[in-house]
Design an enzyme around this catalytic site. Structure first.
Site, mmCIF file in Angstrom:
data_model
loop_
_atom_site.group_PDB
_atom_site.id
_atom_site.type_symbol
_atom_site.label_atom_id
_atom_site.label_comp_id
_atom_site.label_asym_id
_atom_site.label_seq_id
_atom_site.Cartn_x
_atom_site.Cartn_y
_atom_site.Cartn_z
ATOM 1 N N ASP A 8 30.533 16.215 83.170
ATOM 2 C CA ASP A 8 29.238 16.833 83.425
ATOM 3 C C ASP A 8 28.773 16.455 84.822
ATOM 4 O OD1 ASP A 8 29.430 17.740 80.871
ATOM 5 O OD2 ASP A 8 27.723 16.618 80.078
ATOM 6 N N ASP A 131 24.590 26.910 71.821
ATOM 7 C CA ASP A 131 23.899 25.624 71.858
ATOM 8 C C ASP A 131 22.703 25.715 70.921
ATOM 9 O OD1 ASP A 131 25.690 24.897 73.898
ATOM 10 O OD2 ASP A 131 24.394 25.827 75.400
#
Length: 249
Positions: A8, A131
């Protein structure tokens, strides 16, 4: 089962967030390229890279995009990339620099016309990001909710031509609390003919064993898992996890 170590990116650094909160950031490396090499050398066959700034702002972060380009060019592994991928042109640019699969989330949830264009032209190079917070799809870097149930969303995207989904339970992401198998299985059962990647909550080898059993026994379309924080904290060893997914442990 395919295992994707996650990298990330925030302002060019390798970080992790807790539950997608930008005020809960832990920096693990100033050199994401070295992290990519580390995961490759441990046996990874793919990398999952996210532009966190892009996900929040809706457009690529230059520093993160530069890191991505170097990883794609130098590390030699196929890359799955998401974060701020909102247009047909952005998918085209990613494919052109060598990204194997682009993850489209917010646009898929909010703009059916653009999503249809992306899937029509680049379906083989696209995964739809699902998500969810309490079963509802979240968008804009998890900062907002779309109001649509995740189960309805995957069915709608499947009818539109999606081939793969990445399901993340936001409440579990970065918290090292285990995988939400119930929610994952519910998503997989909605699209039994399409591939589903598990994401969020993987903590230790038991979670990998649970996912491998799920694929083998009841949800064969759950064929991949993304692992982030567990690898960085050391609660899960990548070589050990790979051995479990490959059936050689």
């Amino acid at each position: 089962m395919i295992l994707y170590p996650a990298i990330d990116l925030k302002e060019g650094r390798c970080v992790r967030l807790n539950q997608g909160r930008f005020d809960a950031v832990t920096t693990y490396s100033q050199d994401p390229l070295s992290v990519a090499y580390q995961w490759r050398d441990a046996g990874a066959e793919w990398l999952h890279i996210v532009d966190l700034d892009g996900a929040k702002e809706g457009q690529p972060n230059p520093a993160n995009r530069a890191v991505l380009a170097r990883i794609v060019a130098e590390v030699g592994l196929p890359v799955q990339f998401g974060g701020g991928v909102r247009t047909l042109e952005s998918v085209r640019q990613l494919v052109e620099i060598g990204v194997t699969r682009a993850v489209v989330g917010t646009t898929a949830a909010r703009n059916a016309e653009v999503a249809a264009q992306i899937l029509s032209e680049y379906g083989a190079h696209v995964a739809i990001g699902v998500d969810a917070r309490n079963g509802i799809v979240a968008v804009q870097g998890w900062q907002e909710e779309s109001g649509e149930r995740a189960t309805d969303f995957v069915v709608r995207m499947g009818e539109m031509g999606a081939k793969r989904f990445i399901f993340t339970d936001i409440a579990r992401d970065g918290m090292l609390q285990g995988v939400n198998v119930t929610a994952l299985k519910e998503i997989a059962e909605c699209v039994p003919h399409l591939a589903v990647t598990a994401s969020g909550g993987v903590t230790n080898r038991n979670d990998i064993e649970v996912l491998v059993a799920l694929e083998r026994e009841s949800a064969p379309n759950v064929d991949a898992v993304i692992i982030g924080k567990a690898l960085y904290t050391g609660s899960l060893d990548l070589k050990e996890a790979l051995a479990i997914t490959r059936g050689t442990a």
